[in-house]
Design an enzyme around this catalytic site. Sequence first.
Site, mmCIF file in Angstrom:
data_model
loop_
_atom_site.group_PDB
_atom_site.id
_atom_site.type_symbol
_atom_site.label_atom_id
_atom_site.label_comp_id
_atom_site.label_asym_id
_atom_site.label_seq_id
_atom_site.Cartn_x
_atom_site.Cartn_y
_atom_site.Cartn_z
ATOM 1 N N HIS A 27 -7.308 -0.266 3.367
ATOM 2 C CA HIS A 27 -7.403 -1.701 3.620
ATOM 3 C C HIS A 27 -8.080 -1.943 4.914
ATOM 4 C CE1 HIS A 27 -5.589 -3.876 0.415
ATOM 5 N NE2 HIS A 27 -4.474 -3.151 0.309
ATOM 6 N N GLY A 30 4.046 -1.525 0.984
ATOM 7 C CA GLY A 30 3.122 -1.466 2.193
ATOM 8 C C GLY A 30 2.382 -2.702 2.334
ATOM 9 N N HIS A 58 -3.680 4.280 0.998
ATOM 10 C CA HIS A 58 -3.916 2.863 0.322
ATOM 11 C C HIS A 58 -4.017 1.776 1.320
ATOM 12 C CE1 HIS A 58 -3.374 -0.404 -3.000
ATOM 13 N NE2 HIS A 58 -3.079 -1.101 -1.616
ATOM 14 N N GLU A 59 -3.137 1.682 2.257
ATOM 15 C CA GLU A 59 -3.052 0.881 3.434
ATOM 16 C C GLU A 59 -4.177 1.169 4.342
ATOM 17 O OE1 GLU A 59 -1.532 -1.700 2.878
ATOM 18 O OE2 GLU A 59 -0.210 -0.714 1.184
ATOM 19 N N CYS A 98 -1.402 -3.713 -5.785
ATOM 20 C CA CYS A 98 -1.861 -4.347 -4.704
ATOM 21 C C CYS A 98 -1.381 -5.681 -4.542
ATOM 22 C CB CYS A 98 -3.429 -4.065 -4.281
ATOM 23 S SG CYS A 98 -3.549 -4.652 -2.664
ATOM 24 N N LEU A 99 -0.562 -5.987 -3.593
ATOM 25 C CA LEU A 99 -0.199 -7.645 -3.249
ATOM 26 C C LEU A 99 -1.519 -8.464 -3.579
ATOM 27 C CD1 LEU A 99 2.533 -7.216 -0.548
ATOM 28 C CD2 LEU A 99 2.913 -7.477 -3.080
ATOM 29 N N GLN A 125 -4.561 -8.228 4.782
ATOM 30 C CA GLN A 125 -4.152 -8.875 3.833
ATOM 31 C C GLN A 125 -3.313 -10.269 4.060
ATOM 32 O OE1 GLN A 125 -2.018 -5.100 2.061
ATOM 33 N NE2 GLN A 125 -2.393 -6.337 0.212
#
Length: 188
Positions: free
Chosen positions: A147, A44, A143-144, A101-102, A49
């Site tokens: 963000h 995702g 999660h996204e 997380c990236l 991000q």
Amino acid sequence: MIYPIIAYGNPLLRRTCTDVAMNDQLKVVVDNMFETMNHCNGVGLAAPQVGITGRIFIVDNTKTKGDDGRRAEDEPDVKEVFINAEILEEFDKPTSMEEGCLSIPGIYGNVVRPGSVRIRYYDGNYQLQVKVFHGFAARIIQHEYDHIEGILFVDKLKSVKKQMIRRKLEDIKKGVVDTKYKMKFASL
Ligand code: CO
């Protein structure tokens, strides 16, 4: 085009995102986001991000089947863009699952979230959808979605765990981290 990933500590990750205009330009952004997510081996990715404060995120659970126990055998493939999304309802028994997380490389921790979500959003063809997602897809969506509200999974960790990762987070802020993809750190 592959975007650099905005790292933990950059205030761009803490903004509450606003709705975006659904035009040709957005299609390019979404394509670039998919390219970036694939490059980083993510499941995702959310617009903040990559430095865009719009309500856009993408989800792809299709590469996770059976390989790590996160996705159940009977869960359908979800490869989707969520534009101007609004979570309408979170339901089903909360479960704990390890997240990463990236934007926060090398840190993983258990987060408790409800099992299912009902969400309203515009898809990649700018069609309005209201859908229910369960399991790993619901987990990624939550999660996204966090963000685009300026929330990170580390905010939701237990305080003991937060203490344990404090130094690692400080390192990421300073750019002391090794990733296979390009990152953009907070200007110090
Ligand atoms: Co993330």
